[in-house]
Structure formats: C-alpha cells, structure tokens
Design a protein around this motif. Structure first.
Motif, PDB file in Angstrom:
ATOM      1  N   LEU A  89      67.575  37.292 -84.389  1.00 28.14           N
ATOM      2  CA  LEU A  89      68.171  38.333 -85.243  1.00 28.14           C
ATOM      3  C   LEU A  89      68.620  39.531 -84.415  1.00 28.14           C
ATOM      4  CD1 LEU A  89      65.809  38.127 -88.334  1.00 28.14           C
ATOM      5  CD2 LEU A  89      68.122  37.203 -88.095  1.00 28.14           C
ATOM      6  N   SER A  90      67.857  39.873 -83.387  1.00 30.90           N
ATOM      7  CA  SER A  90      68.271  40.968 -82.492  1.00 30.90           C
ATOM      8  C   SER A  90      69.555  40.596 -81.765  1.00 30.90           C
ATOM      9  CB  SER A  90      67.171  41.272 -81.468  1.00 30.90           C
ATOM     10  OG  SER A  90      66.043  41.787 -82.102  1.00 30.90           O
ATOM     11  N   TYR A  91      69.643  39.337 -81.358  1.00 28.65           N
ATOM     12  CA  TYR A  91      70.856  38.855 -80.695  1.00 28.65           C
ATOM     13  C   TYR A  91      72.048  38.918 -81.649  1.00 28.65           C
ATOM     14  CZ  TYR A  91      74.113  35.837 -78.235  1.00 28.65           C
ATOM     15  OH  TYR A  91      75.226  35.343 -77.615  1.00 28.65           O
ATOM     16  N   CYS A  92      71.844  38.517 -82.911  1.00 28.16           N
ATOM     17  CA  CYS A  92      72.917  38.595 -83.910  1.00 28.16           C
ATOM     18  C   CYS A  92      73.374  40.037 -84.091  1.00 28.16           C
ATOM     19  CB  CYS A  92      72.455  38.018 -85.247  1.00 28.16           C
ATOM     20  SG  CYS A  92      72.262  36.222 -85.214  1.00 28.16           S
ATOM     21  N   GLN A  93      72.413  40.960 -84.174  1.00 28.51           N
ATOM     22  CA  GLN A  93      72.760  42.382 -84.317  1.00 28.51           C
ATOM     23  C   GLN A  93      73.548  42.859 -83.101  1.00 28.51           C
ATOM     24  OE1 GLN A  93      72.076  44.612 -87.039  1.00 28.51           O
ATOM     25  NE2 GLN A  93      73.690  45.632 -85.874  1.00 28.51           N
ATOM     26  N   HIS A  94      73.095  42.440 -81.933  1.00 28.32           N
ATOM     27  CA  HIS A  94      73.799  42.811 -80.698  1.00 28.32           C
ATOM     28  C   HIS A  94      75.239  42.291 -80.714  1.00 28.32           C
ATOM     29  CE1 HIS A  94      74.680  43.451 -76.483  1.00 28.32           C
ATOM     30  NE2 HIS A  94      74.987  42.157 -76.373  1.00 28.32           N
ATOM     31  N   MET A  95      75.443  41.038 -81.116  1.00 34.26           N
ATOM     32  CA  MET A  95      76.785  40.452 -81.156  1.00 34.26           C
ATOM     33  C   MET A  95      77.666  41.166 -82.186  1.00 34.26           C
ATOM     34  SD  MET A  95      76.834  38.393 -78.731  1.00 34.26           S
ATOM     35  CE  MET A  95      78.430  37.696 -78.999  1.00 34.26           C
ATOM     36  N   ILE A  96      77.117  41.516 -83.332  1.00 36.20           N
ATOM     37  CA  ILE A  96      77.890  42.255 -84.349  1.00 36.20           C
ATOM     38  C   ILE A  96      78.297  43.609 -83.784  1.00 36.20           C
ATOM     39  CG2 ILE A  96      77.722  43.428 -86.584  1.00 36.20           C
ATOM     40  CD1 ILE A  96      75.979  41.026 -87.499  1.00 36.20           C
ATOM     41  N   ASP A  97      77.360  44.303 -83.143  1.00 29.52           N
ATOM     42  CA  ASP A  97      77.672  45.612 -82.552  1.00 29.52           C
ATOM     43  C   ASP A  97      78.704  45.487 -81.431  1.00 29.52           C
ATOM     44  OD1 ASP A  97      75.819  46.696 -84.288  1.00 29.52           O
ATOM     45  OD2 ASP A  97      74.218  46.829 -82.774  1.00 29.52           O
ATOM     46  N   LEU A  98      78.550  44.436 -80.625  1.00 26.53           N
ATOM     47  CA  LEU A  98      79.498  44.217 -79.533  1.00 26.53           C
ATOM     48  C   LEU A  98      80.902  43.942 -80.064  1.00 26.53           C
ATOM     49  CD1 LEU A  98      79.925  43.860 -76.477  1.00 26.53           C
ATOM     50  CD2 LEU A  98      79.354  41.445 -76.771  1.00 26.53           C
ATOM     51  N   MET A  99      81.024  43.081 -81.054  1.00 28.39           N
ATOM     52  CA  MET A  99      82.331  42.795 -81.640  1.00 28.39           C
ATOM     53  C   MET A  99      82.943  44.038 -82.281  1.00 28.39           C
ATOM     54  SD  MET A  99      83.424  39.875 -80.867  1.00 28.39           S
ATOM     55  CE  MET A  99      84.819  39.759 -81.974  1.00 28.39           C
ATOM     56  N   ALA A 100      82.117  44.837 -82.948  1.00 31.22           N
ATOM     57  CA  ALA A 100      82.620  46.078 -83.558  1.00 31.22           C
ATOM     58  C   ALA A 100      83.151  47.001 -82.473  1.00 31.22           C
ATOM     59  CB  ALA A 100      81.507  46.761 -84.359  1.00 31.22           C
ATOM     60  N   HIS A 101      82.441  47.072 -81.342  1.00 33.14           N
ATOM     61  CA  HIS A 101      82.884  47.905 -80.233  1.00 33.14           C
ATOM     62  C   HIS A 101      84.214  47.390 -79.646  1.00 33.14           C
ATOM     63  CE1 HIS A 101      82.705  50.359 -76.633  1.00 33.14           C
ATOM     64  NE2 HIS A 101      82.920  49.267 -75.927  1.00 33.14           N
TER      65      HIS A 101
END
Length: 132
Positions: A115-127
């Motif tokens: 789940l932390s990885y998913c959050q990281h990927m969502i934040d990365l894509m948003a960036h």
C-alpha cells in the motif's frame, strides 16, 4: 649496296619497333588489368558501404517508429491516469479504504509495504503529470 644496307637497317628498326610495341602493349594490358581489378574492388566496396548504409538507415527509421509509438502509448496512459487522478478521488478513496482495513485487521507487513508503494506510485505519477 647503300640501299641494301639501308633496307637492312630499316628492317632491323622495324623489328625493334615491333618488339617495343609488343612489349608496350603487354605492359599496357597489365596496367589496364590492374586498374580493372582495382575498379572492381572499389565497386564491390561501394556496394557494401551502400548496403550497410541502407541497413543502418532502415534500423534507425524502425527505431524511430518504435520510439514514436512508445511515446504515444506513454502519453495516452499518462493522460488516462491524469484524468483518473484529477477528475476523481477514486484512487485516493480506494487506497484510504485499503489502509483502514489493514489497520483494522492487523494485515501482514507485506500488505503495508504494498500500500505504501501504491501511494508512492500515485504521488509520483501526480508529480510527473504536473511537471510535464
């Protein structure tokens, strides 16, 4: 007698000239043969270089088409992700729900990591989307 000597001298001169002409002709044929061989080698090399250039150019063109295709595909997916990320809070809602469930049911550490990885990927894509 003088004419006979002159005739003999002319005859010798003629043979000598004929022999020199024959030698010159042989030498010229050897030179022509040498240059013909060099020309054939140069022509073969020219064809080889032209074929190699055509192959390299075709590979470059094919690589360019693949890169363009990949770029279009990546842009399409970024646009879709941006649409999902910007117009909907569905990803954030689903992630928050999953995190709440893991806290409630004491999920294994691997699930928290996922789940932390998913959050990281969502934040990365948003960036990435914000900065493109």
């Amino acid at each position: 007698m003088v004419l006979k000597k002159e005739l003999a001298a002319c005859s010798r001169s003629k043979r000598n000239l004929s022999q020199r002409l024959c030698e010159t002709e042989t030498n010229m044929l050897a030179i022509i043969s040498k240059y013909q061989e060099e020309l054939n080698l140069a022509t073969a090399h020219e064809h080889k270089v032209a074929d190699e250039y055509a192959r390299v150019y075709a590979e470059k063109e094919a690589r360019g088409r693949v890169i363009d295709s990949l770029h279009q595909e990546a842009t399409m997916w970024m646009d879709r992700f941006a649409l999902t990320l910007n117009e909907s809070q569905e990803l954030h809602r689903l992630l928050a729900k999953a995190k709440a469930m893991t806290d409630t049911y004491s999920a294994p550490e691997e699930i928290h990591g996922l789940l932390s990885y998913c959050q990281h990927m969502i934040d990365l894509m948003a960036h990435i989307i914000r900065n493109r």
